[in-house]
Design an enzyme around this catalytic site. Structure first.
Site, PDB file in Angstrom:
ATOM      1  CG  HIS A 123       7.784  -4.971   3.370  1.00 35.86           C
ATOM      2  ND1 HIS A 123       7.306  -3.249   4.298  1.00 35.86           N
ATOM      3  CD2 HIS A 123       8.520  -4.037   2.368  1.00 35.86           C
ATOM      4  CE1 HIS A 123       7.971  -2.464   4.139  1.00 35.86           C
ATOM      5  NE2 HIS A 123       8.524  -2.785   2.588  1.00 35.86           N
ATOM      6  CG  ASP A 200       2.520  -7.355   2.743  1.00 40.61           C
ATOM      7  OD1 ASP A 200       1.689  -6.717   1.504  1.00 40.61           O
ATOM      8  OD2 ASP A 200       3.477  -7.241   2.610  1.00 40.61           O
ATOM      9  CD  GLN A 203       6.394  -5.829  -4.406  1.00 43.34           C
ATOM     10  OE1 GLN A 203       6.648  -5.525  -5.135  1.00 43.34           O
ATOM     11  NE2 GLN A 203       6.863  -4.609  -4.005  1.00 43.34           N
ATOM     12  CE  LYS A 226       4.540  -0.833  -2.077  1.00 43.69           C
ATOM     13  NZ  LYS A 226       5.861  -0.508  -3.004  1.00 43.69           N
ATOM     14  CB  CYS A 364      11.667  -2.034   3.803  1.00 44.79           C
ATOM     15  SG  CYS A 364      12.174  -0.502   4.052  1.00 44.79           S
TER      16      CYS A 364
END
Ligand code: PMP
Length: 406
Positions: A123, A200, A203, A226, A364
């Site tokens: 991202h 990261d 998600q 999220k 993104c």
């Protein structure tokens, strides 16, 4: 254990009963942001209507109540990601701020010629902070490529690692492709070269169990919004020994021990990295969201979402002119695709008319789009409250797109 009762869970989310263009809402844009359960909404209301106060400073009752709730939320985060210590949990605005914090603070130990390794599937928020750091410090950004299935090419990743690699920053689960990276293996490879690893988890946090001790990553970042929590709150996990050595990110109230014009000393972890009045309601709401998600059983939620993805993938394969982008062996919760001859934005607009919310665009992740030679994809992304009937609604709406663009 009891089977996962998706219809009961849907009743936990008030927004799911609303209509869009006079049709039932089919919300399949969960990778952008998830909906919020009643317990999270109620907890924010309760905070503002019953004990709104600033934290960590006041000795009056409201301030203590707010401080306790905020610090209990930190404990909930610690449990959720299985961190060894509560002071390893730093509240930030979201994944983006978490990564910028590491780039700014940890990044100060990088110098000319030092290398940062990212992957082609990142991202923008896990690319641009490193580009900025490279500009500041004269470091070099290296990129591990992906294959046509949208998987990281392990040999290339290994080849790009070396003694100059100081930091590896990579996603747990790709927001544009749904690819799950074999993190454990990649982290072992990075550590063998002496590199620190930032994951990261924006998600992954809602879909895959996170155990930062089992992963042994140095940093793990994710966003509250999220994972069924509020916007404007997120988490940076960091190993305590590293955080202790790192300089503060922002200066201000709460992050100091003693301030004078002769010099200032900093607060203990995690407060050293939490300058200023934070998103108190958001933090408390995030704790409630994570506790809610854990109470459902992460494995049961993951199995339900995997069944939806499998079903959607089968239906996609049976749809003429539809091409799935991202065919990794290990995937979760995300189906990215294009329809021959129709721009992704037109698909998104027509789906919206049918009450189906998806994301169309570059997500993104422009380098991923470049890799596949596409301007954009359509992305359907699943959450715990989605149903097989909603997958059917998606494909019924796609059939309407085909009627309009034969
Ligand atoms: N990384 C990934 C993989 C994401 O999907 C997102 C959100 N789209 C982010 C980082 C950034 O998260 P936020 O905007 O909440 O800071």
């Amino acid at each position: 254990t009891a089977p996962f009762d998706v219809m009961a869970r849907r009743r936990d989310f008030p927004i799911l009963s609303r209509r869009v263009h006079d049709l039932p809402l089919v919300y399949l844009d969960n990778a952008a942001t998830s909906q919020k359960p009643r317990c999270v909404i109620d907890c924010e209301t309760r905070y503002y209507s019953e004990y709104n106060a600033n934290i960590h400073r006041g000795i009056h009752s409201l301030s203590q109540q707010a401080t306790n709730a905020y610090e209990e939320a930190r404990d909930a985060v610690q449990r959720f990601i299985h961190a060894a210590r509560r002071e390893e949990i730093i509240f930030v605005r979201g994944t983006t701020e978490a990564i910028n914090l590491v780039a700014d603070s940890y990044g100060r130990r990088l110098g000319p010629g030092d290398e940062i390794l990212v992957t082609e599937m990142e991202h923008h928020s896990n690319i641009v902070p490193w580009q900025l750091l490279c500009e500041r410090r004269g470091a070099v950004l290296r990129v591990a490529p992906i294959n046509e299935a949208g998987e990281l090419i392990l040999e290339d990743f290994e080849r790009l690692l070396g003694p100059r690699t100081r930091l590896v920053a990579l996603t747990h689960l790709s927001n544009a492709l749904g690819t799950i990276n074999p993190l454990k293996r990649l982290i072992v490879l990075a550590h063998a070269q002496g590199a620190a690893v930032l994951v990261d988890g924006a998600q992954a946090a809602p879909h895959l169990g996170v155990d930062v001790q089992a992963l042994d990553c140095e940093f793990y970042a994710f966003s509250g919004h999220k994972v069924y929590g509020p916007t404007g709150i997120g988490v940076l996990y960091g190993k305590a020994a590293l955080l202790a050595e790192m300089p503060p990110y922002q200066g201000g109230g709460d992050m100091i021990r003693q301030v004078s014009f002769a010099g200032t000393t900093y607060n203990d972890l995690p407060y050293k990295f939490e300058a200023g009045t934070p998103n108190i309601a958001g933090g408390i709401g995030l704790g409630v969201a994570l506790t809610y998600l854990q109470s459902l059983g992460l494995a049961a939620v993951a199995a339900h979402e995997q069944a939806l993805l499998t079903y959607a993938t089968v239906r996609a394969a049976a749809t003429p002119g539809l091409r799935v982008i991202g065919n990794a062996r290990a995937k979760a919760s995300i189906l990215s695709f294009v329809l021959d001859g129709v721009h992704a934005h037109d698909v998104g607009t027509i789906l919206d008319r049918e009450g189906v919310a998806v994301r169309s665009g570059h997500h993104c992740a422009m380098p991923v789009m470049d890799h596949f030679g596409l301007p954009a994809t359509v992305r359907a992304s699943f959450a715990l409250y989605n149903t097989h009937a909603e997958v059917d609604a998606l494909f019924a709406a796609l059939a309407k797109v085909r009627e309009i663009f034969p």
